[in-house]
Design a protein around this motif. Structure first.
Motif, mmCIF file in Angstrom:
data_model
loop_
_atom_site.group_PDB
_atom_site.id
_atom_site.type_symbol
_atom_site.label_atom_id
_atom_site.label_comp_id
_atom_site.label_asym_id
_atom_site.label_seq_id
_atom_site.Cartn_x
_atom_site.Cartn_y
_atom_site.Cartn_z
ATOM 1 N N GLU A 1 -8.861 3.603 4.544
ATOM 2 C CA GLU A 1 -8.255 4.176 3.348
ATOM 3 C C GLU A 1 -9.121 3.962 2.120
ATOM 4 N N ASP B 1 10.570 3.842 0.450
ATOM 5 C CA ASP B 1 9.367 3.943 1.287
ATOM 6 C C ASP B 1 9.030 2.598 1.934
ATOM 7 N N ARG C 1 0.811 -1.224 0.000
ATOM 8 C CA ARG C 1 0.000 0.000 0.000
ATOM 9 C C ARG C 1 0.839 1.267 0.000
ATOM 10 N N SER C 2 2.063 1.195 0.541
ATOM 11 C CA SER C 2 2.867 2.424 0.599
ATOM 12 C C SER C 2 3.617 2.682 -0.701
ATOM 13 N N CYS C 3 3.707 1.700 -1.567
ATOM 14 C CA CYS C 3 4.485 1.874 -2.804
ATOM 15 C C CYS C 3 3.822 2.916 -3.709
ATOM 16 N N PRO C 4 4.519 4.032 -3.999
ATOM 17 C CA PRO C 4 3.883 5.083 -4.799
ATOM 18 C C PRO C 4 3.630 4.704 -6.258
ATOM 19 N N CYS D 1 12.517 4.324 -3.973
ATOM 20 C CA CYS D 1 12.312 5.501 -3.124
ATOM 21 C C CYS D 1 12.557 5.186 -1.662
ATOM 22 N N ALA E 1 -11.645 6.633 1.580
ATOM 23 C CA ALA E 1 -11.144 7.912 1.058
ATOM 24 C C ALA E 1 -10.877 7.862 -0.443
ATOM 25 N N GLU E 2 -10.851 6.670 -0.985
ATOM 26 C CA GLU E 2 -10.544 6.502 -2.414
ATOM 27 C C GLU E 2 -11.615 7.181 -3.288
ATOM 28 N N PRO E 3 -11.221 7.994 -4.256
ATOM 29 C CA PRO E 3 -12.230 8.620 -5.114
ATOM 30 C C PRO E 3 -12.767 7.622 -6.133
ATOM 31 N N ILE F 1 10.928 2.607 -8.202
ATOM 32 C CA ILE F 1 11.725 3.831 -8.330
ATOM 33 C C ILE F 1 12.742 3.929 -7.186
#
Lengths: 361, 145
Positions: B139, B81, B53-56, B79, B142-144, B77
């Protein structure tokens, strides 16, 4: 009146690191009008803000441009922090300034090399880029990345540098400053370079103000304007900050201003390392950005960048917009090109230090 | 004004060591902090899915049913995270860059069946899983669209 011809310049040209197209309307050897055309590397990064978490979006802002990479993540984080009212720990602010000034040094050294290459001084070109390598090594040693640092995030920084390593960086920077001085001396005192630069590409202070020119380009024309002097973030801790300006307004002045800024950045880094406090490096943000708008400004190596963000209460931002220095400076560049010789065109374009990736996003 | 202003520097360079590394005669030594690629100690992994879930960029996929953890090296990438968020520190950032991918770039790791004291581990896992599931629900709201 002699006959007018149009010479296309770019998007692929040896002097241009990035693509911009210019239609040069010529009368004999003289440029009468330059019509710029942008849009070759538009990637729609601003639009991505609707599909990325606001914490993840910092990785997108970093990729707007390779040279201003850290500056964009810094500016975006600062704007979001202001929007959400996050207090960033002081150590993080200091570390941000250190990395940001390092990226200014590497950007200016890169530009000095490119400028030297454009007027045919290959030796100077390699010397500048060799010095730049030391800064990239510091980046890699402290953050793990050479270009894309992923060091700055909303609420603070991701990596800490321990104090012994900071002392080492201070020494490297002092040595870099010593080694940069002969190169700077060559750039501002060498006869062959001066012959080429002095008096060409003149922009008056009035025009610079009228066209809203920013960054070293404006400062070379005598506009005393630098976002760092307002003391936002870690810059407020500096004992003294004075923008480097010149009144001549020609290509030579722009080279000189950038050389002085390079030395100034070295001093800022050493001062920050001397004064850095201990403490936490990150304040985790709680909740989502509120339904409000935020604006932030950062002085990038090329000039002022304005960030605009609009939140909507969810973890996705509603709108994100950047106004980059080159989008302002292109107007000045067109002004410089009017009336210059064809042989001066590459140098006039280069001395404004265009960054097309930033401009088109 | 001066001429030959770089003469001193050039002379110095003539008698100093080369600025470049003699690769490949001398091997390339990355810095300790270099972000090369993410590797996993799959036996330590509790399949919590925090990295997923944290992977952008969505490079990591965790499938609890199959007990598998997979990473798309071309999407990653680096990062850091996932590494900083891993609760059991089973993810590490290696200094070597990934070799050039030919064909498939997704590497999948499957967690082996536990051999000793399965009850204790299962309990600890289920508690954390319950917490994480609650988080996922929040979470997901909150997802659109």
């Amino acid at each position: 009146m002699s006959e007018r011809t149009v010479i296309p310049f770019g998007p692929q040209h040896p002097v241009l690191p990035e693509p911009i197209h210019l239609d040069l309307v010529m009368e004999d050897e003289r440029v009468v009008q330059a019509i710029p055309q942008l849009g070759f590397i538009h990637r729609g990064l601003e639009r991505l803000v609707k599909t990325r978490d606001y914490m993840h979006f910092v990785y997108v802002t970093e990729r707007i441009c390779g040279i201003c990479s850290f500056g964009h993540s810094y500016g975006y984080s600062q704007t979001i922090e202001r929007l959400m009212g996050i207090e960033v720990p002081m150590r993080a602010e200091y570390l941000r300034v250190i990395w940001f000034e390092l990226s200014r040094i590497h950007s200016h050294l890169l530009w000095m090399g490119l400028a030297a290459d454009s007027f045919g001084y290959e030796n100077l070109f390699y010397q500048c880029w060799r010095l730049r390598e030391r800064v990239l090594d510091i980046f890699e040693k402290t953050t793990g990345g050479r270009v894309i640092l992923s060091a700055c995030n909303v609420g603070g920084v991701n990596y800490d540098i321990d104090n012994s390593e900071l002392a080492g960086i201070s020494q490297i920077i002092q040595k870099l400053k010593r080694d940069a001085k002969p190169l700077i001396k060559a750039l501002v005192k060498d006869r062959s370079i001066k012959d080429r630069l002095v008096g060409s590409g003149y922009l008056s202070q009035e025009d610079a103000v009228k066209l809203s020119i920013v960054g070293p380009f404006a400062r070379a024309s005598g506009v005393e304007e630098d976002i760092r002097m307002f003391g936002v973030g870690g810059y407020g801790e500096l004992a003294e900050f004075k923008p480097q300006t010149s009144t001549q307004g020609d290509n030579y002045a722009r080279v000189a201003v950038r050389c002085n800024e390079l030395l100034q950045s070295c001093d800022i880094i050493c001062e920050m390392i001397d004064k850095i406090p201990d403490g936490p490096i990150c304040e985790k943000p709680k909740g989502n950005p509120p339904e409000a708008q935020g604006i932030g400004r950062v002085e990038q190596p090329r000039g002022e960048v304005v960030y605009y963000v609009k939140g909507n209460g969810t973890r996705f931002l509603e709108r994100f917009r950047i106004r980059t220095p080159t989008s302002q400076n292109v107007a000045g560049m067109v002004q410089l090109l009017q009336g210059c010789e064809l042989s001066e065109v590459p140098l006039n374009i280069l001395t404004i230090d265009p960054c097309i990736s930033c401009t088109e996003r | 004004m001066s001429s030959f202003s770089l003469f001193g520097t050039s002379l110095k360079n003539l008698f100093s060591k080369p600025a470049t590394k003699m690769y490949p005669a001398k091997p390339f030594e990355p810095f300790e902090a270099t972000r090369g690629h993410v590797s996993i100690d799959i036996e330590k992994c509790i399949l919590c899915g925090l990295c997923h879930r944290s992977c952008p960029v969505g490079a990591i996929t965790v499938v609890r049913e199959d007990k598998s953890w997979s990473i798309d090296a071309l999407r990653c990438i680096t990062c850091n995270d996932c590494v900083s968020r891993c609760p059991v520190s089973c993810l590490t950032m290696e200094v070597q860059y990934m070799p050039i991918a030919i064909g498939e770039s997704i590497s999948t790791f499957v967690k082996p069946e536990p051999k000793e004291e399965p009850e204790v581990e299962a309990e600890a896992g289920s508690e954390e899983e319950a917490e994480l599931e609650a988080e996922t629900e929040v979470e997901a709201e909150a997802e659109p669209e």
